[in-house]
Design a protein around this motif. Structure first.
Motif: not given
Length: 57
Positions: A6-8, A33-34, A39-41, A47-49
């Motif tokens: 997503h970042i890429k 799109e960006g 937002k997804e990233a 969630k990871a946090k």
């Protein structure tokens, strides 16, 4: 898609937006799109946090 993907993709969108020959409609689509990828990233990062915070409890 993974966080890094997503970042890429967001970075690629930014690179595309630097093209001065793009019309407004195309710029808006690339921007959307960006933003979607960012937002997804961000969601994945949050969630990871929360998972890490839960482990620490």
């Amino acid at each position: 898609m993974e966080f890094e993907d997503h970042i890429k993709q967001a970075e690629l969108s930014l690179e595309k937006l630097n093209d001065k020959d793009l019309n407004l409609k195309t710029c808006v689509e690339i921007y959307k799109e960006g933003l979607k990828n960012i937002k997804e990233a961000r969601t994945m990062l949050e969630k990871a946090k929360l998972e890490i915070e839960h482990i620490d409890e």
